[in-house]
Motif scaffolding. Structure first.
Motif, mmCIF file in Angstrom:
data_model
loop_
_atom_site.group_PDB
_atom_site.id
_atom_site.type_symbol
_atom_site.label_atom_id
_atom_site.label_comp_id
_atom_site.label_asym_id
_atom_site.label_seq_id
_atom_site.Cartn_x
_atom_site.Cartn_y
_atom_site.Cartn_z
ATOM 1 N N SER A 293 0.837 -1.206 0.000
ATOM 2 C CA SER A 293 0.000 0.000 0.000
ATOM 3 C C SER A 293 0.871 1.254 0.000
ATOM 4 O O SER A 293 0.590 2.226 -0.714
ATOM 5 N N SER A 294 1.932 1.235 0.817
ATOM 6 C CA SER A 294 2.862 2.353 0.861
ATOM 7 C C SER A 294 3.550 2.534 -0.488
ATOM 8 O O SER A 294 3.780 3.660 -0.946
ATOM 9 N N MET A 295 3.861 1.429 -1.142
ATOM 10 C CA MET A 295 4.472 1.463 -2.463
ATOM 11 C C MET A 295 3.531 2.112 -3.475
ATOM 12 O O MET A 295 3.952 2.884 -4.348
ATOM 13 N N LEU A 296 2.254 1.802 -3.360
ATOM 14 C CA LEU A 296 1.260 2.444 -4.222
ATOM 15 C C LEU A 296 1.278 3.954 -4.013
ATOM 16 O O LEU A 296 1.223 4.737 -4.980
ATOM 17 N N GLY A 297 1.343 4.368 -2.742
ATOM 18 C CA GLY A 297 1.371 5.797 -2.450
ATOM 19 C C GLY A 297 2.607 6.481 -2.994
ATOM 20 O O GLY A 297 2.527 7.584 -3.549
ATOM 21 N N SER A 298 3.767 5.846 -2.875
ATOM 22 C CA SER A 298 5.002 6.458 -3.377
ATOM 23 C C SER A 298 5.005 6.519 -4.898
ATOM 24 O O SER A 298 5.543 7.448 -5.498
ATOM 25 N N SER A 299 4.389 5.518 -5.559
ATOM 26 C CA SER A 299 4.259 5.547 -7.011
ATOM 27 C C SER A 299 3.390 6.717 -7.446
ATOM 28 O O SER A 299 3.695 7.423 -8.420
ATOM 29 N N LEU A 300 2.315 6.933 -6.711
ATOM 30 C CA LEU A 300 1.451 8.077 -6.993
ATOM 31 C C LEU A 300 2.185 9.385 -6.736
ATOM 32 O O LEU A 300 2.059 10.350 -7.496
ATOM 33 N N ALA A 301 2.978 9.419 -5.666
ATOM 34 C CA ALA A 301 3.729 10.633 -5.329
ATOM 35 C C ALA A 301 4.728 10.999 -6.420
ATOM 36 O O ALA A 301 4.922 12.180 -6.728
ATOM 37 N N SER A 302 5.376 9.991 -7.005
ATOM 38 C CA SER A 302 6.348 10.277 -8.065
ATOM 39 C C SER A 302 5.675 10.927 -9.259
ATOM 40 O O SER A 302 6.253 11.808 -9.920
ATOM 41 N N ARG A 303 4.448 10.519 -9.556
ATOM 42 C CA ARG A 303 3.697 11.151 -10.640
ATOM 43 C C ARG A 303 3.350 12.596 -10.296
ATOM 44 O O ARG A 303 3.466 13.498 -11.134
ATOM 45 N N LEU A 304 2.912 12.796 -9.065
ATOM 46 C CA LEU A 304 2.511 14.139 -8.648
ATOM 47 C C LEU A 304 3.707 15.092 -8.629
ATOM 48 O O LEU A 304 3.614 16.240 -9.081
ATOM 49 N N MET A 305 4.851 14.624 -8.117
ATOM 50 C CA MET A 305 6.022 15.479 -7.972
ATOM 51 C C MET A 305 6.728 15.738 -9.299
ATOM 52 O O MET A 305 7.541 16.656 -9.397
ATOM 53 N N ALA A 306 6.443 14.921 -10.318
ATOM 54 C CA ALA A 306 7.049 15.128 -11.632
ATOM 55 C C ALA A 306 6.388 16.264 -12.388
ATOM 56 O O ALA A 306 6.909 16.709 -13.421
ATOM 57 N N ARG A 307 5.260 16.753 -11.885
ATOM 58 C CA ARG A 307 4.543 17.839 -12.546
ATOM 59 C C ARG A 307 4.930 19.168 -11.893
ATOM 60 O O ARG A 307 4.542 19.439 -10.761
ATOM 61 N N PRO A 308 5.691 19.996 -12.609
ATOM 62 C CA PRO A 308 6.203 21.236 -12.002
ATOM 63 C C PRO A 308 5.120 22.217 -11.595
ATOM 64 O O PRO A 308 5.335 23.054 -10.720
ATOM 65 N N ASN A 309 3.951 22.137 -12.218
ATOM 66 C CA ASN A 309 2.877 23.083 -11.898
ATOM 67 C C ASN A 309 2.028 22.641 -10.713
ATOM 68 O O ASN A 309 1.175 23.397 -10.247
ATOM 69 N N LYS A 311 1.866 21.819 -6.879
ATOM 70 C CA LYS A 311 2.603 22.086 -5.649
ATOM 71 C C LYS A 311 2.353 20.989 -4.613
ATOM 72 O O LYS A 311 1.206 20.592 -4.378
ATOM 73 N N VAL A 312 3.433 20.532 -3.993
ATOM 74 C CA VAL A 312 3.321 19.494 -2.976
ATOM 75 C C VAL A 312 2.495 19.987 -1.797
ATOM 76 O O VAL A 312 1.759 19.218 -1.163
ATOM 77 N N GLU A 313 2.579 21.292 -1.505
ATOM 78 C CA GLU A 313 1.819 21.856 -0.383
ATOM 79 C C GLU A 313 0.316 21.735 -0.600
ATOM 80 O O GLU A 313 -0.457 21.715 0.368
ATOM 81 N N GLY A 314 -0.089 21.671 -1.872
ATOM 82 C CA GLY A 314 -1.511 21.598 -2.185
ATOM 83 C C GLY A 314 -2.088 20.206 -2.023
ATOM 84 O O GLY A 314 -3.058 20.001 -1.276
ATOM 85 N N TYR A 315 -1.494 19.210 -2.689
ATOM 86 C CA TYR A 315 -2.108 17.881 -2.647
ATOM 87 C C TYR A 315 -1.953 17.196 -1.298
ATOM 88 O O TYR A 315 -2.716 16.275 -0.976
#
Length: 462
Positions: A293-309, A311-315
């Motif tokens: 489950s944690s691996m699923l979350g980190s996979s999702l995080a890598s997608r989110l953080m790869a988008r420069p527009n 912001k990590v503070e938002g999601y």
């Protein structure tokens, strides 16, 4: 093993596999060969360090029960670990900044190996010493390695955006794949080979020794502030000044303390929550499911953080809200699902529902780690990074110690409700951090701790 466990594990594996295989070019970052070599070296070391940690996780509580200790005594042992992390955390962080992060990483390996050795003794005092050593090691694990990585990354002149790539990969591997394999491997050692609950701790020592060898032979040393020979008290005051003078650092520290405090409380509570009547549950397999489950979350995080527009503070506001709801499930089931009074047997219906909620929480944990690393790299000054990061651990360790000290005084549902409330507060503070980030550009270069020239220096751009 019951079909329910395999269904949950298989479903999560399918989702993770789909996410990884469906990555587009937008989700990938082009990097240099020099950076790839540096990143891969760190990932190997970090994975070995985490293997040494994850192998122990599912069996600490279980091992203590086999030695005949009750929930109260086990709670005291856990308090010793979190208490030592609180007391020694800031000190070892300052030592890492002053004497070198590589040395601190090696110290982590030695300290944790000694902690594993103590698990062979059923004597309460010896186990207590092991918990204290483990608490010191935990402080080093979550400060020295990250501090070494950030400093070395910047020293070598790599693109700042690539740091997020290393963070997400480290969590995906070290807190995901390695954790899953560690849980399954531990299950084989204990249940299939019948080597006893101490076997995973011996295996952990071997992985830690291998990682230490790689550190000794390949890593270079770096420091928090090589230009000044500060004593520990000066570093401590400097870190406190940085936190007090910048609201973003203070809010980030509060968020980290609330989330990690709830997470470490969950580490203690999930076993008795899923087996309140001594139900037979596969600890290693359930742990592997959590890590998937944690691996699923980190996979999702890598997608989110790869988008420069994006912001990590938002999601992260949504992540904290979901995690709060997930840990509220044991509270809900305690009211809606009749409690079983039958001793032994398989997992109950209430336990199945809670297990699904715990998997959702672990997915949030997978998103949290690389995201909090990213925010720390933006807001925490390099000069006292390890010291400040361990500063954050003081309130979280106090929180966990208080909870564990009163573990027999309140029902488990109350403990989960308290964790849920703290996570909801974290979501509110995350909103505050986003507002501050939008109104104040982060400039970690300006945060030179206790330097007389700080006020005279011109501000540097990001």
């Amino acid at each position: 093993m019951e079909m329910f466990y395999w269904l949950v594990f298989g479903g999560l594996a399918a989702v993770v596999g789909t996410l990884e295989l469906s990555k587009s070019n937008q989700d990938r970052v082009n990097t240099s060969s020099a950076f790839n070599a540096f990143k891969n070296n760190y990932l190997v070391v970090y994975s070995l360090m985490m293997a040494g940690d994850w192998l122990q996780g599912p069996y600490v509580y279980y091992l203590y029960t086999t030695y005949g200790f009750g929930k109260g005594d086990i709670g005291q042992l856990f308090i010793a670990g979190f208490g030592s992390s609180m007391l020694f955390g800031t000190i070892v962080g300052s030592l890492a900044d002053k004497h070198g992060r590589k040395r601190a990483s090696i110290t982590y390996c030695i300290t944790y190996i000694l902690s594993c050795i103590t698990k062979h003794s059923p004597q309460y005092k010896v186990l207590m010493v092991g918990r204290i050593l483990g608490g010191i090691a935990t402080s080093l694990l979550f400060s020295a390695f990250e501090s070494w990585l950030v400093a070395e990354h910047n020293k070598r002149g790599f693109d700042q955006q690539w740091l997020s790539l290393t963070f997400s990969k480290a969590i995906f591997l070290g807190n995901g794949l390695v954790a899953i394999l560690a849980g399954l491997f531990g299950n084989v050692l204990v249940d299939s080979l019948n080597l006893g609950p101490v076997a995973p701790f011996d295996a952990a020592s071997i992985f830690l020794a291998i990682g230490m060898t790689i550190i000794l032979s390949t890593w270079t040393e770096n420091y928090g502030d090589p230009s000044e020979n500060k004593d520990l008290l000066t570093q401590f005051k400097g870190a406190a000044t940085a936190i007090a003078s910048d609201e973003k650092i203070a809010v980030l520290g509060a968020i980290q303390s609330l989330f990690e405090g709830s997470m470490y409380t969950f580490v203690f509570l999930w076993t008795p929550a899923l087996s309140p009547n001594d139900e037979e549950i596969p600890h290693g397999f359930i742990f592997a499911t959590f890590m998937l489950s944690s691996m699923l979350g980190s996979s999702l995080a890598s997608r989110l953080m790869a988008r420069p527009n994006l912001k990590v503070e938002g999601y992260m506001q949504l992540v904290f809200t979901i995690s709060s709801a997930a840990l509220c499930i044991p509270v809900i089931t305690s009211f809606l699902v009749p409690a079983s009074k039958t001793k032994g047997g398989g997992i109950s219906f209430s336990g199945c529902i809670q297990l699904l909620g715990f998997c959702a929480f672990e997915a949030c944990v997978g998103v949290f780690w690389p995201s909090i690393m990213k925010m720390r790299s933006q807001y925490i000054p390099e000069e006292a990074r390890s010291t400040i990061m361990n500063f954050f651990r003081i309130p979280l360790n106090i929180f966990v110690c208080v909870v564990l000290y009163n573990v027999d005084a309140f029902p488990i549902s109350f403990m989960f409700g308290m964790c849920s409330a703290f996570l909801f507060v974290a979501s509110i503070l995350q909103r505050r951090l986003m507002v501050l980030a939008e109104t104040q550009k982060p400039k970690p270069q300006e945060w030179a701790i206790h330097k007389e020239t700080e006020m005279e220096a011109a501000p540097l751009t990001d």
